[in-house]
Design a protein around this motif. Structure first.
Motif, PDB file in Angstrom:
ATOM      1  N   GLU A   1      93.072  76.009  31.945  1.00 55.88           N
ATOM      2  CA  GLU A   1      92.240  75.298  32.920  1.00 55.88           C
ATOM      3  C   GLU A   1      93.037  74.197  33.609  1.00 55.88           C
ATOM      4  OE1 GLU A   1      88.437  72.266  32.880  1.00 55.88           O
ATOM      5  OE2 GLU A   1      88.303  74.080  31.647  1.00 55.88           O
ATOM      6  N   GLN A   2      93.770  73.415  32.835  1.00 60.53           N
ATOM      7  CA  GLN A   2      94.569  72.339  33.420  1.00 60.53           C
ATOM      8  C   GLN A   2      95.657  72.889  34.329  1.00 60.53           C
ATOM      9  OE1 GLN A   2      95.712  70.654  29.652  1.00 60.53           O
ATOM     10  NE2 GLN A   2      94.183  69.010  29.756  1.00 60.53           N
TER      11      GLN A   2
ATOM     12  N   TYR B   1      85.619  77.246  36.662  1.00 60.64           N
ATOM     13  CA  TYR B   1      85.969  75.933  36.103  1.00 60.64           C
ATOM     14  C   TYR B   1      85.163  74.819  36.768  1.00 60.64           C
ATOM     15  CZ  TYR B   1      89.932  78.015  33.637  1.00 60.64           C
ATOM     16  OH  TYR B   1      90.717  78.769  32.793  1.00 60.64           O
ATOM     17  N   ARG B   2      84.943  74.941  38.078  1.00 64.43           N
ATOM     18  CA  ARG B   2      84.181  73.915  38.794  1.00 64.43           C
ATOM     19  C   ARG B   2      82.755  73.823  38.267  1.00 64.43           C
ATOM     20  NH1 ARG B   2      80.499  73.755  42.496  1.00 64.43           N
ATOM     21  NH2 ARG B   2      80.491  76.028  42.692  1.00 64.43           N
ATOM     22  N   THR B   3      82.129  74.971  38.023  1.00 64.53           N
ATOM     23  CA  THR B   3      80.742  74.951  37.549  1.00 64.53           C
ATOM     24  C   THR B   3      80.628  74.420  36.120  1.00 64.53           C
ATOM     25  OG1 THR B   3      80.928  77.273  36.844  1.00 64.53           O
ATOM     26  CG2 THR B   3      80.068  76.849  39.061  1.00 64.53           C
ATOM     27  N   ARG B   4      81.735  74.437  35.367  1.00 61.72           N
ATOM     28  CA  ARG B   4      81.723  73.869  34.012  1.00 61.72           C
ATOM     29  C   ARG B   4      81.771  72.348  34.038  1.00 61.72           C
ATOM     30  NH1 ARG B   4      86.357  76.009  30.420  1.00 61.72           N
ATOM     31  NH2 ARG B   4      85.222  74.772  28.885  1.00 61.72           N
ATOM     32  N   HIS B   5      82.086  71.774  35.187  1.00 61.89           N
ATOM     33  CA  HIS B   5      82.252  70.323  35.288  1.00 61.89           C
ATOM     34  C   HIS B   5      81.384  69.768  36.413  1.00 61.89           C
ATOM     35  CE1 HIS B   5      85.678  70.094  32.484  1.00 61.89           C
ATOM     36  NE2 HIS B   5      86.023  71.273  33.000  1.00 61.89           N
ATOM     37  N   PRO B   6      80.081  69.626  36.170  1.00 63.40           N
ATOM     38  CA  PRO B   6      79.195  69.102  37.217  1.00 63.40           C
ATOM     39  C   PRO B   6      79.542  67.676  37.627  1.00 63.40           C
ATOM     40  CG  PRO B   6      78.058  69.260  35.092  1.00 63.40           C
ATOM     41  CD  PRO B   6      79.349  69.975  34.938  1.00 63.40           C
ATOM     42  N   GLU B   7      80.307  66.987  36.777  1.00 61.14           N
ATOM     43  CA  GLU B   7      80.682  65.605  37.106  1.00 61.14           C
ATOM     44  C   GLU B   7      81.810  65.534  38.130  1.00 61.14           C
ATOM     45  OE1 GLU B   7      83.643  66.792  33.945  1.00 61.14           O
ATOM     46  OE2 GLU B   7      81.545  67.210  34.422  1.00 61.14           O
ATOM     47  N   TRP B   8      82.438  66.664  38.397  1.00 55.52           N
ATOM     48  CA  TRP B   8      83.548  66.677  39.349  1.00 55.52           C
ATOM     49  C   TRP B   8      83.046  66.426  40.770  1.00 55.52           C
ATOM     50  CZ3 TRP B   8      87.161  71.438  38.140  1.00 55.52           C
ATOM     51  CH2 TRP B   8      87.867  71.162  36.947  1.00 55.52           C
TER      52      TRP B   8
ATOM     53  N   ARG C   1      90.232  65.247  44.079  1.00 51.20           N
ATOM     54  CA  ARG C   1      90.670  66.247  43.111  1.00 51.20           C
ATOM     55  C   ARG C   1      91.362  67.371  43.888  1.00 51.20           C
ATOM     56  NH1 ARG C   1      89.813  67.125  37.913  1.00 51.20           N
ATOM     57  NH2 ARG C   1      88.280  65.440  37.831  1.00 51.20           N
TER      58      ARG C   1
END
Length: 436
Positions: free
Chosen positions: A16-17, A121-128, A211
């Protein structure tokens, strides 16, 4: 599985990173800690599988469970929803046609997979906050990336292209989309566009505000899916019961060396490749390296094969990482380089003698394969773009009309939306920050 930087082996990152960042903080390229080898039984049975089944198996082995199986299945089956035929020309040579995707260039394979993985990956991080995709292009990459991400929620795409160096059909494929796609014309070369993107990743202030990620071939998420079509070519040969015991050889058009890196990764995973043929136009940095052992970037020279116009191949570090030494590079790769006149000659001869029309990028691979292949070997030339993408040029060469497929024609009525900047990081940074 962890991923290391080709510049600093101590640096480690998750998949992911590596995918989100694209480039390691030290400027290196991400590589997997281990390249898994496929079972021999899988290679024997590939001839009975569909392209999507082969693609899912390769991606599963390559990523080693880092993406949930159901998610990876959906990504792969959605990304590989077009044909990649292995064509035998009237001259008896094999060509793998990689241009049947939405933008009719091989870049569709890597960018469609990458876009869907990034969206996961974006949907796993709603805080992004919004994910910003930066991509320099000499034509095909920009159109493939832009169309792969177009209208994707939470993503903005910035396509940088050199002034006066991108054909009309290629330009309209990304510069008429609008919405979350911004086309940026830079008063400089393709290498200048690459440098602006690389500088953006190293700018602390910019990365603190936005980002950023890259859809260039430096991103490992483009390397993985491109391995698939090397295996797929072999699978089609197996299905046809072709005798490849004399050795399988791939001829690869090269600019930034991402395509060649994917082939070498496929070989490392067990694909029985005897050698690769790297083929460039007059921007022959890698050719000169193979001949002399010296890697010396130089200013880009514009040519009739614009996707090969790169003066500093940025996947060179992956080639060395995979092969380890100059001597090993020479054992695995034969290098060729052709100028515009030789490319035109090849297109005309192949069309006149065989009735098969090659675009300039595919023509270099076709010519090098014919010149390099030894008796008993099976050669496959990668055809990386549809001839109609350079319609005006092709018509001037063969002196006949070239039919424009509907996939390309649909873009011609769109309005060009282009932002112009000088060749300087300050202007580029200001533009990015103004779009936050």
């Amino acid at each position: 599985m962890n991923y290391y930087s080709t510049t600093d082996l101590r640096h480690k990152a998750t998949l992911e990173q590596a995918v989100i960042k694209g480039l390691a903080p030290d400027g290196g390229l991400y590589m997997p800690q281990k390249v898994p080898v496929l079972p021999a039984a899988f290679l024997r049975n590939m001839g009975e599988m569909t392209l999507q089944e082969v693609a899912y198996a390769i991606a599963s082995y390559a990523l080693q469970g880092d993406v949930p199986t159901d998610v990876l299945h959906d990504i792969v089956f959605d990304a590989f929803d077009f044909d990649i035929p292995l064509v035998k020309t009237p001259g008896g040579h094999y060509v793998l046609e990689l241009f049947h995707g939405p933008t009719m260039a091989f870049k569709d394979v890597g960018t469609r997979f990458m876009a869907r993985l990034l969206d996961y990956y974006r949907t796993r991080h709603p805080e992004w906050s919004t994910l910003n995709v930066l991509v320099p292009t000499s034509g095909d990459t920009g159109s493939a990336v832009a169309n792969s991400f177009h209208k994707m929620p939470g993503v903005n795409v910035y396509v940088l292209f050199p002034r006066g160096a991108v054909g009309k059909i290629q330009k309209v494929q990304f510069a008429t989309l609008g919405g979350n796609v911004t086309a940026i014309e830079v008063n400089g070369t393709f290498d200048d566009c690459k440098s602006l993107v690389e500088e953006a990743f190293m700018d602390a202030e910019l990365n603190g505000e936005m980002r950023l990620t890259s859809a260039m071939s430096i991103n490992y998420a483009r390397i993985v899916p491109q391995m698939v079509y090397y295996f797929w070519a072999y699978a089609q040969l197996v299905k046809r019961k072709e005798d490849v015991s004399g050795g399988l050889v791939f001829a690869v058009p090269c600019s930034n060396l991402g395509n060649l890196s994917s082939g070498l990764m496929a070989q490392a995973m067990g694909l029985p490749v005897k050698r690769f043929i790297s083929v460039e136009n007059q921007n022959n940095i890698f050719y000169n390296y193979v001949k002399t052992g010296v890697f010396r970037p130089k200013p880009t020279q514009y040519s009739i094969a614009p996707a090969l116009d790169a003066g500093c191949p940025n996947n060179f570090g992956r080639i060395l990482d995979l092969l380890g030494s100059y001597d090993n590079v020479c054992r695995h790769i034969h290098a060729y380089s052709y100028d515009d006149n030789q490319i035109i000659e090849t297109i005309m001869r192949t069309y006149d003698d065989e009735g098969y029309l090659l675009d300039p990028h595919s023509a270099v691979a076709y010519r090098a394969m014919a010149e390099d292949l030894k008796p008993g070997e099976t050669g496959v030339a990668l055809a990386t773009a549809h001839p109609a993408k350079l319609k005006h040029l092709m018509e001037n060469i063969i002196e006949e009309p070239v039919l424009l497929p509907s996939q390309l024609a649909q873009f011609l009525d769109g309005e060009l939306r282009v932002k112009k900047i000088p060749n300087g990081f300050t202007a580029f940074k200001r533009l990015l920050l103004s779009n936050r």
